[in-house]
Design a protein around this motif. Structure first.
Motif, PDB file in Angstrom:
ATOM      1  N   SER A 148      58.765  35.756   3.143  1.00 46.60           N
ATOM      2  CA  SER A 148      58.949  34.377   3.581  1.00 46.60           C
ATOM      3  C   SER A 148      57.996  33.402   2.901  1.00 46.60           C
ATOM      4  CB  SER A 148      58.804  34.284   5.100  1.00 46.60           C
ATOM      5  OG  SER A 148      57.500  34.662   5.506  1.00 46.60           O
ATOM      6  N   LEU A 204      60.245  28.563  10.073  1.00 48.57           N
ATOM      7  CA  LEU A 204      61.177  29.682  10.171  1.00 48.57           C
ATOM      8  C   LEU A 204      61.268  30.211  11.601  1.00 48.57           C
ATOM      9  CD1 LEU A 204      60.521  31.877   6.996  1.00 48.57           C
ATOM     10  CD2 LEU A 204      62.621  30.647   7.568  1.00 48.57           C
ATOM     11  N   ALA A 236      65.818  28.151   9.067  1.00 47.30           N
ATOM     12  CA  ALA A 236      64.737  27.457   8.361  1.00 47.30           C
ATOM     13  C   ALA A 236      64.804  25.980   8.740  1.00 47.30           C
ATOM     14  CB  ALA A 236      64.870  27.664   6.856  1.00 47.30           C
TER      15      ALA A 236
END
Length: 299
Positions: free
Chosen positions: A69, A81, A143
């Protein structure tokens, strides 16, 4: 940073490899509430190495690595996230110990628009070291801060998102009430998800939460436990399970999971925190096999 589309679809996740044993299975079970009554023999077999059983949702953390990530080539805002959905298919009961390998890829990234975020659709295959397929999962990450990059809208991409399961218009057939230990986020993170919003109060505040939140997959594991209660806690009966995460859960919350039994050994479920009048899991579904229908063991 900005998501580079369609380049992100070619992102090469490192092949996941993991060796695990009874302690890992027990630690996961404790992080998903199986230790809530140490005198209950159905629960004890998931947290005691004698005749140990492995929760099917343990597959959701096998090969887990959250380092992807923060890779700058993805262009993601890591503080934005959130776990959106999890869908898990079980092909064989998970062994108590062994070595697994997993293959992960982005199947699609949907653009919800500027200030609306993006949906990252991730697919993973989990196999034994000898190549036998144990489980497949589809994960959707939300996201929140990364929309407006020019990608396809939902319904126009390379994969089709499953519709949210609708709950029956009647009272649930069963309700399971589970108290979330205040330390649950601290325990669950040791199963692989070390992202700071689950342990660091300041990181949680920066992400918009008043305190660290429980991992969505821990809530998922609590729901899996509730589904197993409808199958006599026989892990081998669970064929698939999935749900959407709609609100965070915190350590110390009381989780109420409503279950509806349908024809064809299908179970639908939703979960809420009554104390906050908040639904935290929607569209939950599970499919059960007939008892003792699996005849082959993973190798």
């Amino acid at each position: 940073m900005t998501i580079r589309y369609p380049d992100i679809l070619d992102y090469a996740f490192p092949q996941g490899r993991q060796s695990y044993g009874p302690k890992d299975c027990i630690l996961y079970a404790l992080g998903t509430g199986f230790g809530r009554d140490p005198l209950d023999p159905d629960l004890l077999r998931y947290v005691y190495e004698k005749d140990l059983q492995v929760s099917p949702s343990f597959a959701s953390v096998l090969g887990e690595n959250t380092d992807w990530s923060s890779d700058p080539q993805l262009g993601l805002t890591t503080s934005g996230l959130l776990h959106g959905e999890e869908h898990l298919v079980l092909h064989h009961p998970l062994p108590v110990s062994g070595e697994i390998r997993c293959h992960t890829r982005f199947s699609e990234v949907f653009d919800l628009g500027v200030n609306r975020g993006a949906l990252l659709v991730m697919d993973r295959r989990i196999e034994t070291a000898k190549g036998q397929l144990l489980a497949e999962l589809r994960r959707i990450e939300f996201a929140r801060a990364d929309g407006g990059f020019g990608g396809p809208a939902p319904g126009r991409g390379r994969v089709e998102l499953a519709a949210l399961a609708a709950m029956p218009d009647r009272k649930p057939d069963r309700q399971i009430v589970l108290d979330i230990d205040p330390a649950a986020p601290l325990i669950y993170r040791l199963s692989g998800d070390l992202i700071a919003i689950h342990v660091d109060p300041e990181a949680a505040r920066q992400a918009g939460f008043h305190r660290p939140i429980l991992h969505g997959l821990s809530t998922f594991g609590f729901c899996c436990q509730a589904v197993l209660s409808a199958a006599g806690y026989d892990r081998a009966r669970l064929a698939r399970i999935g749900a959407r995460f709609t609100a965070p859960v915190f350590g110390g919350d009381r989780l109420a999971i409503n279950l509806w039994a349908l024809e064809g050994r299908q179970i639908l479920f939703e979960a809420s925190v009554p104390g906050r009048q908040t639904t935290v899991i929607r569209g939950g579904y599970a499919n059960l096999r007939e008892a003792r229908s699996w005849t082959s063991k993973p190798h």
